[in-house]
Scaffold this motif. Structure first.
Motif, PDB file in Angstrom:
ATOM      1  N   ILE A 917      22.196  15.209  -9.899  1.00 52.10           N
ATOM      2  CA  ILE A 917      21.381  14.782 -11.044  1.00 52.10           C
ATOM      3  C   ILE A 917      21.103  13.282 -10.967  1.00 52.10           C
ATOM      4  N   ILE A 918      22.125  12.500 -10.667  1.00 53.53           N
ATOM      5  CA  ILE A 918      21.957  11.042 -10.610  1.00 53.53           C
ATOM      6  C   ILE A 918      21.042  10.647  -9.454  1.00 53.53           C
ATOM      7  N   VAL A 919      21.288  11.210  -8.280  1.00 57.63           N
ATOM      8  CA  VAL A 919      20.468  10.854  -7.110  1.00 57.63           C
ATOM      9  C   VAL A 919      19.028  11.309  -7.298  1.00 57.63           C
ATOM     10  N   PHE A 920      18.853  12.537  -7.775  1.00 55.24           N
ATOM     11  CA  PHE A 920      17.508  13.075  -7.962  1.00 55.24           C
ATOM     12  C   PHE A 920      16.716  12.223  -8.955  1.00 55.24           C
ATOM     13  N   GLU A 921      17.325  11.896 -10.091  1.00 52.26           N
ATOM     14  CA  GLU A 921      16.610  11.121 -11.102  1.00 52.26           C
ATOM     15  C   GLU A 921      16.252   9.731 -10.587  1.00 52.26           C
ATOM     16  N   HIS A 922      17.204   9.037  -9.956  1.00 55.03           N
ATOM     17  CA  HIS A 922      16.915   7.692  -9.468  1.00 55.03           C
ATOM     18  C   HIS A 922      15.863   7.709  -8.362  1.00 55.03           C
ATOM     19  N   LEU A 923      15.958   8.703  -7.488  1.00 53.20           N
ATOM     20  CA  LEU A 923      14.982   8.781  -6.407  1.00 53.20           C
ATOM     21  C   LEU A 923      13.583   9.044  -6.952  1.00 53.20           C
ATOM     22  N   VAL A 924      13.454  10.005  -7.831  1.00 53.10           N
ATOM     23  CA  VAL A 924      12.134  10.357  -8.347  1.00 53.10           C
ATOM     24  C   VAL A 924      11.585   9.253  -9.246  1.00 53.10           C
ATOM     25  N   PHE A 925      12.425   8.675 -10.100  1.00 49.37           N
ATOM     26  CA  PHE A 925      11.947   7.577 -10.941  1.00 49.37           C
ATOM     27  C   PHE A 925      11.528   6.379 -10.095  1.00 49.37           C
ATOM     28  N   GLY A 926      12.250   6.128  -9.018  1.00 51.50           N
ATOM     29  CA  GLY A 926      11.851   5.037  -8.121  1.00 51.50           C
ATOM     30  C   GLY A 926      10.509   5.295  -7.470  1.00 51.50           C
ATOM     31  N   ILE A 927      10.307   6.527  -7.010  1.00 57.19           N
ATOM     32  CA  ILE A 927       9.016   6.873  -6.398  1.00 57.19           C
ATOM     33  C   ILE A 927       7.897   6.790  -7.438  1.00 57.19           C
ATOM     34  N   LYS A 928       8.160   7.289  -8.642  1.00 53.75           N
ATOM     35  CA  LYS A 928       7.149   7.228  -9.700  1.00 53.75           C
ATOM     36  C   LYS A 928       6.778   5.787 -10.031  1.00 53.75           C
ATOM     37  N   SER A 929       7.766   4.928 -10.164  1.00 53.49           N
ATOM     38  CA  SER A 929       7.488   3.531 -10.490  1.00 53.49           C
ATOM     39  C   SER A 929       6.733   2.839  -9.365  1.00 53.49           C
ATOM     40  N   PHE A 930       7.094   3.131  -8.122  1.00 51.21           N
ATOM     41  CA  PHE A 930       6.414   2.515  -6.983  1.00 51.21           C
ATOM     42  C   PHE A 930       4.949   2.955  -6.920  1.00 51.21           C
ATOM     43  N   ILE A 931       4.689   4.232  -7.164  1.00 52.86           N
ATOM     44  CA  ILE A 931       3.315   4.725  -7.154  1.00 52.86           C
ATOM     45  C   ILE A 931       2.523   4.113  -8.302  1.00 52.86           C
ATOM     46  N   ALA A 932       3.134   4.029  -9.480  1.00 48.94           N
ATOM     47  CA  ALA A 932       2.450   3.413 -10.622  1.00 48.94           C
ATOM     48  C   ALA A 932       2.128   1.952 -10.345  1.00 48.94           C
ATOM     49  N   TYR A 933       3.006   1.269  -9.606  1.00 47.83           N
ATOM     50  CA  TYR A 933       2.743  -0.130  -9.259  1.00 47.83           C
ATOM     51  C   TYR A 933       1.611  -0.261  -8.250  1.00 47.83           C
ATOM     52  N   LEU A 934       1.521   0.680  -7.325  1.00 50.37           N
ATOM     53  CA  LEU A 934       0.506   0.600  -6.274  1.00 50.37           C
ATOM     54  C   LEU A 934      -0.898   0.896  -6.800  1.00 50.37           C
ATOM     55  N   ILE A 935      -1.003   1.721  -7.816  1.00 46.35           N
ATOM     56  CA  ILE A 935      -2.314   2.152  -8.304  1.00 46.35           C
ATOM     57  C   ILE A 935      -2.714   1.280  -9.491  1.00 46.35           C
ATOM     58  N   PRO A 936      -3.695   0.398  -9.348  1.00 46.90           N
ATOM     59  CA  PRO A 936      -4.131  -0.425 -10.493  1.00 46.90           C
ATOM     60  C   PRO A 936      -4.850   0.419 -11.532  1.00 46.90           C
ATOM     61  N   ASP A 937      -4.752  -0.018 -12.783  1.00 49.43           N
ATOM     62  CA  ASP A 937      -5.382   0.734 -13.866  1.00 49.43           C
ATOM     63  C   ASP A 937      -6.901   0.662 -13.805  1.00 49.43           C
ATOM     64  N   VAL A 938      -7.430  -0.454 -13.302  1.00 47.79           N
ATOM     65  CA  VAL A 938      -8.872  -0.651 -13.222  1.00 47.79           C
ATOM     66  C   VAL A 938      -9.237  -0.886 -11.767  1.00 47.79           C
ATOM     67  N   PRO A 939     -10.193  -0.154 -11.198  1.00 49.40           N
ATOM     68  CA  PRO A 939     -10.606  -0.416  -9.819  1.00 49.40           C
ATOM     69  C   PRO A 939     -11.068  -1.851  -9.640  1.00 49.40           C
ATOM     70  N   LYS A 940     -10.813  -2.405  -8.463  1.00 51.19           N
ATOM     71  CA  LYS A 940     -11.124  -3.812  -8.213  1.00 51.19           C
ATOM     72  C   LYS A 940     -12.615  -4.089  -8.359  1.00 51.19           C
ATOM     73  N   ASN A 941     -13.465  -3.244  -7.804  1.00 56.48           N
ATOM     74  CA  ASN A 941     -14.895  -3.509  -7.912  1.00 56.48           C
ATOM     75  C   ASN A 941     -15.378  -3.418  -9.356  1.00 56.48           C
ATOM     76  N   LEU A 942     -14.781  -2.525 -10.142  1.00 54.07           N
ATOM     77  CA  LEU A 942     -15.155  -2.429 -11.547  1.00 54.07           C
ATOM     78  C   LEU A 942     -14.672  -3.650 -12.317  1.00 54.07           C
ATOM     79  N   TYR A 943     -13.493  -4.131 -11.992  1.00 53.41           N
ATOM     80  CA  TYR A 943     -12.969  -5.329 -12.654  1.00 53.41           C
ATOM     81  C   TYR A 943     -13.882  -6.530 -12.405  1.00 53.41           C
ATOM     82  N   ASP A 944     -14.312  -6.691 -11.155  1.00 51.72           N
ATOM     83  CA  ASP A 944     -15.211  -7.798 -10.833  1.00 51.72           C
ATOM     84  C   ASP A 944     -16.556  -7.631 -11.522  1.00 51.72           C
ATOM     85  N   ARG A 945     -17.058  -6.409 -11.587  1.00 56.28           N
ATOM     86  CA  ARG A 945     -18.352  -6.180 -12.227  1.00 56.28           C
ATOM     87  C   ARG A 945     -18.281  -6.483 -13.718  1.00 56.28           C
ATOM     88  N   ILE A 946     -17.183  -6.112 -14.368  1.00 53.66           N
ATOM     89  CA  ILE A 946     -17.050  -6.384 -15.805  1.00 53.66           C
ATOM     90  C   ILE A 946     -17.036  -7.879 -16.064  1.00 53.66           C
TER      91      ILE A 946
END
Length: 981
Positions: A917-946
């Motif tokens: 339970i401990i390993v599974f939760e930490h591993l999955v939460f770590g992967i989830k956080s890393f993916i959330a960090y990699l994916i910006p909320d607003v695309p770069k080209n859209l941010y520049d256009r705005i």
């Protein structure tokens, strides 16, 4: 020619200075800032439109100084003014050397240097293909067709000119005519036009048609800060994109293939949506000359007109008193029985749409979206937004995105399921259970149960293996990551839609206060930190007190749910003995399955019954809190409904997953409820089969029930309404508003029920997916039907809902994130506790035949079934039986020094479960956080256009204002300033 340099700031400084006559000329026009030349050149074609709107409307002072009036002059005079301006001023002919090249050679590349910023502009960096051409004839034709649709649908006053924007309905027999008269009188005083007309089918029904004139539209559009188009967009890219030719060619080929994809809609079948291609700004009557007004009848969309009328209806008094305000209260007390915006016409036509085109937007939506034959097509989100508003458009965008993201989840879940099918017969555990003919299991009940051979549960063991195999852990991790990717990419999709639909600058602060809130706290005011204006304020002590009462009500309802689950558990214990001695041989042999199935059905009936009570209680508790705005009310109500229904729907599943068979004791010392009923044990193959049965039945039945209530019930009611009309009226022409009245109204909670259904389904899909890998597939199939079902319902079976605005899906996104976190935890516990994955893992690596040889494979589980069953001496029961029976547990045998005590293997398994339970939760939460960090909320080209558009809008607003001032000075014969850089 004098060279001008400077900036907007220098213009502001010079505007207040005295200008000498030597600095004034009548022949030289104002020169635009070269920083905005690329965009201004693209929008040069609209300078004529700007001049037309300037000549059509007379600019006035602000509302605080004098009332605003808009005067329409003849087209001949406007042409004369334009001709004189062309002779006097050379700006429209691009007399400047640097601008003339741009105007005369739009197809050539040209660099522009800004002296103040040393910035080069390359015209090849303007994406001209994305900018629609200005075709005044097509626009005039489109506006004419719109008005023809309105006229042909009968959505006009009796004079044939004023369009109907809203409908009120009341009964003549209702005695509250004083309130209605006062309310209607106040509506006319606010500037609305009203016309009454009796119903054709029912003489007791009276319709009030409401039209909002142009002046009133402009006044309230300014009050509500409604953003309207004022300049065509130009699309800008940087030079780095030139070096990506190969990448662009690759994406161009993909785009060409996508155009041939049968799932893609034919864009030629949809009308040109102008707003998406224009810069917008808050409407102002003092600056009406800034906006692109080709036709004042179509400048404000139907959705905007309806939204403004509804705002007026909500803030108009019907009696003396601060709380006597709003159409909602009049509907609640029976003065009116309905209020709704009308549909644009019939959704069907006798002429085919391919040859004659759509009759109206409703007809187009039905043909290209709501028909069941369009189930595989993408949704026309822009048209949905235009007809139903941004809030409903965002719902269908989210539902479509969720459905599309379910495709990979369903495919992976299907692969895991088929993996279980193909390896089921080769499973060592299933083979041992099916061959255990001489192993007798201890009785599962006290009175009517007998010894059972282990091989009798062979089928259950194989079915359990379908959902509890080597792919279960992988699929649980995959679904946790999938939930994160789904939410992160939805944020990107939402940001793109809010940009396309011009919702970037729309803030919650622009929402008006609820009339109930104003009426309750009108005596207590404070200054709004955003607007700087005084407004009613709810004291903190009063807010906390009301929240505590509301929270107490929530906990009371949750305790009621737990009580209902406990009652179902008691039912299972009571009928367990009865089914074990049933006369029918099939039920007697499969009494555990019969007990679970009956309990699931009873639990489902209880769930649906309690949902009715939850809705009313949640409604009362939310009104008790007196939320400030409609968004706060909807969020509070949605959270309560989710908590109620989530606990109601999942409490029995949590019981089966984590409590069933965990505290039963052992033979000879069973734990009993109230010292009477023996606690229920799991099947010899485990508890996972009960969990799968519970999830599958509830998910399947609930989807069928929801679909019936969403479509079947309105269909029956609408059919009965049409039947009564046909019976009472023969060959009568029913007007559109009366046909709309005979449709079912959208529920008072708006989209809450739609979101709630999908969010609960999302919980089913993710929270216990380790126990039911087919959940994403069932959700996908349901959602494909759900999209067209909702579309058909909105277009054909419901009255047109109020087109509301929104920038996101509200509190539902936070709920989805919470479900994603809960899903990781529950799947970890399901794998570690409910399934046999950890006991098999410990046996394989510690106690199995391969533990000492470090050779792993299917044979390493040989002897696992015998190892997982403990012994019990039947002679200890005192019923005249001898020998040994087996039961699922890790306890010492009767002949050991510590009989029936937990063995060392039990503690090893418990430690492995906690560690997993401990390993599974930490591993999955770590992967989830890393993916959330990699994916910006607003695309770069859209941010520049705005950011770029904000800059250009600011430039163009100042330049348009100066151009207007210049034209005004020329008309009045005054000299023209040329201090603009």
């Amino acid at each position: 020619m004098v060279h001008h340099s400077g900036s907007i700031q220098s213009f502001k400084q010079q505007k207040g200075m005295n200008i000498s006559k030597s600095e004034i000329t009548k022949e030289t026009s104002l020169k635009p800032s070269r920083r905005s030349l690329p965009c201004l050149a693209q929008s040069y074609a609209y300078s004529k439109s700007l001049s037309q709107s300037t000549s059509l409307f007379q600019s006035t002072e602000s509302e605080s100084q004098a009332p605003t009036s808009v005067t329409l002059i003849s087209a001949d005079k406007a042409e004369q003014v334009n001709a004189e301006e062309d002779n006097k001023d050379s700006v429209l002919k691009c007399s400047f050397a640097d601008l003339s090249d741009f105007c005369l050679a739009l197809g050539k590349d040209k660099d522009y240097m800004d002296e103040s910023e040393h910035a080069n502009y390359d015209r090849s960096r303007l994406i001209k293909d994305s900018v629609p051409k200005d075709n005044s004839e097509s626009k005039a034709k489109l506006s004419k067709n719109d008005m023809n649709y309105i006229a042909s649908s009968g959505l006009l006053f009796k004079d044939g000119k004023k369009r109907i924007d809203y409908i009120l309905v009341y009964r003549k027999s209702n005695i509250q005519y004083d309130k209605r008269n006062t309310f209607e009188k106040n509506l006319r005083a606010e500037g609305l036009m009203l016309e009454k007309e009796p119903a054709v089918a029912n003489p007791d029904i009276m319709f009030i048609k409401i039209h909002i004139p142009w002046d009133t539209l402009c006044k309230y559009a300014e009050r509500l800060n409604i953003r309207m188009p004022f300049r065509k967009k130009c699309y800008y890219t940087d030079r780095s994109s030139k070096s990506m030719g190969s990448v662009q060619n690759y994406f161009r080929r993909i785009k060409k293939w996508m155009s041939q994809n049968p799932m893609v809609l034919d864009k030629s079948a949809f009308p040109h949506l102008e707003e998406s291609d224009c810069y917008t700004g808050p409407f102002s009557r003092a600056r009406i000359h800034h906006f692109i007004i080709n036709n004042k009848d179509t400048f404000f969309s139907n959705a905007t007109r309806s939204r403004i009328v509804y705002h007026m209806l909500q803030h108009t008094k019907y009696e003396n008193g601060i709380s006597k305000v709003g159409i909602c209260k009049l509907i609640n007390n029976g003065s009116y029985i309905a209020a709704f915006p009308p549909h644009e016409g019939a959704y069907k036509s006798s002429q085919p749409i391919k040859t004659h085109g759509p009759q109206n937007n409703r007809h187009l939506l039905y043909e290209r979206w709501a028909r069941w034959g369009m189930w595989y097509k993408h949704q026309p989100l822009d048209l949905i937004r235009l007809y139903f508003g941004e809030k409903i458009g965002l719902y269908f965008a989210w539902l479509g995105w969720y459905t599309g993201m379910l495709i990979p989840a369903a495919l992976v879940g299907l692969c895991v399921f088929f993996y279980g099918i193909f390896t089921m017969n080769a499973s060592q555990v299933s083979q041992e259970i099916c061959k255990a003919t001489e192993v007798f299991m201890c009785p599962l009940c006290d009175k009517n149960c007998s010894l059972q051979r282990l091989n009798e549960s062979c089928i259950y063991a194989k079915v359990t293996y379908l959902f509890d195999n080597g792919g279960t852990v992988f699929f649980a991790i995959f679904m946790a990551i999938w939930a994160t990717v789904f939410l992160e990419f939805w944020k990107r999709r939402r940001s793109t839609l809010t940009y396309t639909w011009d919702l970037i600058e729309w803030e919650e602060e622009e929402e008006t206060l609820r009339p109930q809130f104003e009426a309750k706290y009108y005596k207590m005011e404070r200054v709004n930190p955003i607007s700087g204006k005084p407004e009613p304020h709810q004291p903190s002590s009063d807010k906390v007190t009301r929240l505590l009462v509301s929270i107490s009500g929530i906990f009371f309802m949750i305790s009621l749910v737990i009580t209902a689950v406990f009652a179902v558990v008691v039912y299972r214990l009571v009928v367990m003995e009865q089914f074990a001695s049933f006369k029918w041989n099939f039920i007697k042999q499969h009494w555990q399955f019969a007990t679970s199935a009956a309990a699931v059905c009873i639990n489902f009936v209880i769930i649906m019954a309690l949902n009715l009570a939850y809705e009313k209680i949640a409604y009362l508790l939310t009104n008790l809190e007196y939320p400030r705005t409609e968004s706060e009310w909807e969020n509070s109500f949605a959270l309560k409904m989710f908590l109620f229904q989530f606990v109601n729907l999942n409490s029995s599943i949590f019981y089966i997953a984590f409590f069933l068979g965990r505290f039963v004791g052992h033979p000879g010392n069973y734990n009993k409820l109230f010292n009477r009923w023996r606690l229920e044990e799991c099947h010899p193959s485990g508890c996972l089969i009960d969990l799968c049965l519970q999830m599958g039945v509830i998910m399947f039945l609930k989807q069928i029930w929801n679909n019936f209530m969403e479509l079947g019930y309105p269909l029956i009611q609408n059919w009965w309404s049409r039947h009564k009309i046909k019976r009472g009226v023969q060959d009568a022409s029913i007007p559109q508003w009366e046909n709309d009245w005979n449709l079912q109204p959208m529920n008072i909670h708006g989209l809450m029920d739609e979101y709630l259904e999908m969010v609960l389904q999302f919980g089913f899909t993710t929270i216990f997916v380790a126990a039911f890998p087919l959940a994403p597939l069932l959700a996908l199939l349901n959602n494909i039907i759900e999209i067209r079902l909702d579309a058909y319902k909105f277009v054909t079976q419901w009255r047109r809902p109020l087109p509301a605005r929104a920038t996101d899906i509200g509190i539902w996104y936070g709920i989805l994130e919470g479900i994603g976190i809960l899903a990781v935890i529950t799947n970890a516990f399901v794998i570690a506790i409910t399934s046999d994955y950890i006991p098999r893992f410990v046996y394989e690596y510690k106690y199995g035949p391969c533990a000492s040889r470090f050779e792993y494979g299917e044979n390493c589980l040989k002897g696992y079934v015998n190892n997982s069953l403990s012994f019990f001496d039947l002679s200890e029961l005192g019923v005249g039986k001898s020998g040994y029976c087996r039961y699922r547990d890790y306890r010492g045998p009767p002949w050991s020094s510590k009989p029936y005590e937990f063995t060392l293997q039990y503690w090893h398994i418990l430690a492995a479960r906690l560690a997993f339970i401990i390993v599974f939760e930490h591993l999955v939460f770590g992967i989830k956080s890393f993916i959330a960090y990699l994916i910006p909320d607003v695309p770069k080209n859209l941010y520049d256009r705005i950011r770029r558009e904000k800059y250009l809008v600011q430039e163009m607003m100042y330049e348009a204002e100066l151009e207007h001032l210049q034209q005004q000075r020329r008309k009045s014969g005054h000299p023209v300033h040329h201090e603009w850089p």
